[in-house]
Design an enzyme around this catalytic site. Sequence first.
Site, PDB file in Angstrom:
ATOM      1  N   HIS A  38       0.849  -1.192   0.000  1.00  0.00           N
ATOM      2  CA  HIS A  38       0.000   0.000   0.000  1.00  0.00           C
ATOM      3  C   HIS A  38       0.880   1.235   0.000  1.00  0.00           C
ATOM      4  O   HIS A  38       1.890   1.286   0.689  1.00  0.00           O
ATOM      5  CB  HIS A  38      -0.887   0.024   1.254  1.00  0.00           C
ATOM      6  CG  HIS A  38      -1.710   1.273   1.337  1.00  0.00           C
ATOM      7  ND1 HIS A  38      -2.886   1.429   0.638  1.00  0.00           N
ATOM      8  CD2 HIS A  38      -1.499   2.429   2.000  1.00  0.00           C
ATOM      9  CE1 HIS A  38      -3.361   2.627   0.872  1.00  0.00           C
ATOM     10  NE2 HIS A  38      -2.553   3.265   1.691  1.00  0.00           N
ATOM     11  N   ASP A  49     -15.153   3.318   8.084  1.00  0.00           N
ATOM     12  CA  ASP A  49     -14.059   4.226   7.734  1.00  0.00           C
ATOM     13  C   ASP A  49     -14.534   5.231   6.689  1.00  0.00           C
ATOM     14  O   ASP A  49     -14.214   6.416   6.762  1.00  0.00           O
ATOM     15  CB  ASP A  49     -12.850   3.439   7.208  1.00  0.00           C
ATOM     16  CG  ASP A  49     -11.822   4.383   6.594  1.00  0.00           C
ATOM     17  OD1 ASP A  49     -11.317   5.240   7.333  1.00  0.00           O
ATOM     18  OD2 ASP A  49     -11.557   4.288   5.386  1.00  0.00           O
ATOM     19  N   ARG A  69     -14.402  13.467   8.757  1.00  0.00           N
ATOM     20  CA  ARG A  69     -13.106  14.079   9.101  1.00  0.00           C
ATOM     21  C   ARG A  69     -12.734  15.147   8.075  1.00  0.00           C
ATOM     22  O   ARG A  69     -12.203  16.196   8.421  1.00  0.00           O
ATOM     23  CB  ARG A  69     -12.009  12.998   9.120  1.00  0.00           C
ATOM     24  CG  ARG A  69     -12.100  12.090  10.334  1.00  0.00           C
ATOM     25  CD  ARG A  69     -11.219  10.864  10.158  1.00  0.00           C
ATOM     26  NE  ARG A  69      -9.825  11.193   9.915  1.00  0.00           N
ATOM     27  CZ  ARG A  69      -8.978  10.399   9.242  1.00  0.00           C
ATOM     28  NH1 ARG A  69      -9.384   9.226   8.771  1.00  0.00           N
ATOM     29  NH2 ARG A  69      -7.738  10.776   9.074  1.00  0.00           N
ATOM     30  N   SER A  79      -7.426   4.122   9.494  1.00  0.00           N
ATOM     31  CA  SER A  79      -8.180   4.200   8.240  1.00  0.00           C
ATOM     32  C   SER A  79      -7.475   3.395   7.146  1.00  0.00           C
ATOM     33  O   SER A  79      -8.079   2.544   6.487  1.00  0.00           O
ATOM     34  CB  SER A  79      -8.313   5.684   7.861  1.00  0.00           C
ATOM     35  OG  SER A  79      -8.731   5.845   6.542  1.00  0.00           O
ATOM     36  N   LYS A 131      -8.470  -0.906   5.636  1.00  0.00           N
ATOM     37  CA  LYS A 131      -8.756  -1.307   4.254  1.00  0.00           C
ATOM     38  C   LYS A 131      -7.836  -2.445   3.828  1.00  0.00           C
ATOM     39  O   LYS A 131      -8.248  -3.382   3.146  1.00  0.00           O
ATOM     40  CB  LYS A 131      -8.624  -0.093   3.325  1.00  0.00           C
ATOM     41  CG  LYS A 131      -9.835   0.848   3.496  1.00  0.00           C
ATOM     42  CD  LYS A 131      -9.678   2.161   2.786  1.00  0.00           C
ATOM     43  CE  LYS A 131      -8.904   3.139   3.610  1.00  0.00           C
ATOM     44  NZ  LYS A 131      -9.206   4.541   3.488  1.00  0.00           N
TER      45      LYS A 131
HETATM   46  N1  URA Z   1      -5.887   7.811   3.340  1.00  0.00           N
HETATM   47  C1  URA Z   1      -6.820   7.069   3.963  1.00  0.00           C
HETATM   48  O1  URA Z   1      -7.253   6.059   3.447  1.00  0.00           O
HETATM   49  N2  URA Z   1      -7.238   7.477   5.180  1.00  0.00           N
HETATM   50  C2  URA Z   1      -6.785   8.585   5.790  1.00  0.00           C
HETATM   51  O2  URA Z   1      -7.214   8.885   6.887  1.00  0.00           O
HETATM   52  C3  URA Z   1      -5.833   9.348   5.113  1.00  0.00           C
HETATM   53  C4  URA Z   1      -5.391   8.936   3.881  1.00  0.00           C
END
Ligand code: URA
Length: 433
Positions: A82, A161, A168, A183, A187
Amino acid sequence: MDMKYIIQKKKSGRSLTSEEIDEMVQEYVKGQIPDYQMAAFLMAVCFKGMTEEETANLTLSFVNSGDKLDLSDIKGIKVDKHSSGGVGDKISLIVVPLVAALGVPVAKMSGRGLGHTGGTIDKLEAIEGFNTRLSKKDFISNVNTYKMAIAGQSSNLTPADKKIYALRDVTSTVESIPLIASSIMSKKIALGADAIVLDVKVGSGAFMKSLGEAKDLARTMVSIGKSLNKKTIALVTDMNQPLGHEVGNANEVKEAIEVLKGKGAEDETLVALTIASYMAVLGGVFQDVNTAYKALEELIKSGRAIEKFRELVKIQRGNPQVIDNPKLFPQAQNHIDIKAHKNGYVYKIQAESIGRSAMLLGAGRKTKEDIIDLSAGITMVKKVGDKVSIGDTLCILHSNMDNCMEAEEIALNAFSIGTTKPPEIQYIYDVIE
Ligand code: URA
């Protein structure tokens, strides 16, 4: 649940239990907690932080809020990677065939992008016919047979999320290491990999602008991965200028092909091969990264790397002729040279501005509904440290738009030209295991 008590507890700097975190997250997804209370809680986290244990629990609650990919039918250690996101970042396109060629299964679920360019899925669509809508059965069977598959991800992945991230975004609570780390990691964990290599970018084109913040984020994500029994390694890599020479969609795929043919830019090749080496080590095929790196160089030299990419294109029904004939990629009508007004050295490049310019040319989306122009983008002719004379081309904008004046101005202003050569850029700052 008593949300007022939870907000008060966090506001006074105390730790929440896993039950409190989970109840709060699941109730918020169901609409039983209003946005204003969740926003107050998120702001309290921004100021008071979260312990590693709380952050891991928050991650797990996000994972449990939606679909999880079950990859248990795939044989071997599944390794994912990632990137926290950068300009010209095409590393996934390079590492998937490389790592698969070493025999490590790579089941890559990727997204589309908002921002400078599309995501990996958008980029692959620049290859005529390339199908990223694989059924779960085909996805798993491709990974078992060929050790690789790249597909778009389910829309019901980590809905908690998704909802909290949107909140956010509008309440100025994005910048919090535990919130960002949970976050991102939620994923990855929902996607079912056994091991994860994280590429945390730092610099003018990255989410993290300072090395200290980037290292903190990297350490937090590694700690989450480990506490949830995923082997996790993070690299902190440079994003003070676009990676490689191409920014866009079709042109990034073309550049990834060049790397796999052994003709890639130094920064891109080094970062891609280092990430692939760590993936190979986590995947159990090599004991140490140096040996893995040498094996990857050999794959490129022998032509096996580009052949593995050709195999990926064929099995996902793309046109493999693009590999030998780049003219088969979507082509932009207009090519605008941005020229230097000064003699000297490229001292700095505002990577974020190059990304913004690329987006204005049509390479990226401002909103989810925007349609990407796969042929649009920017070729970085000069990079940090290069000598330039007045009139030299700094970069070339590719577009189908009639008026690119704003993009041109932004691209030109992204370059700072100085009289002295800048210090060498380090491509990889740290590896956190
Ligand atoms: N990318 C994400 O997936 N989440 C965040 O909080 C910031 C960047």
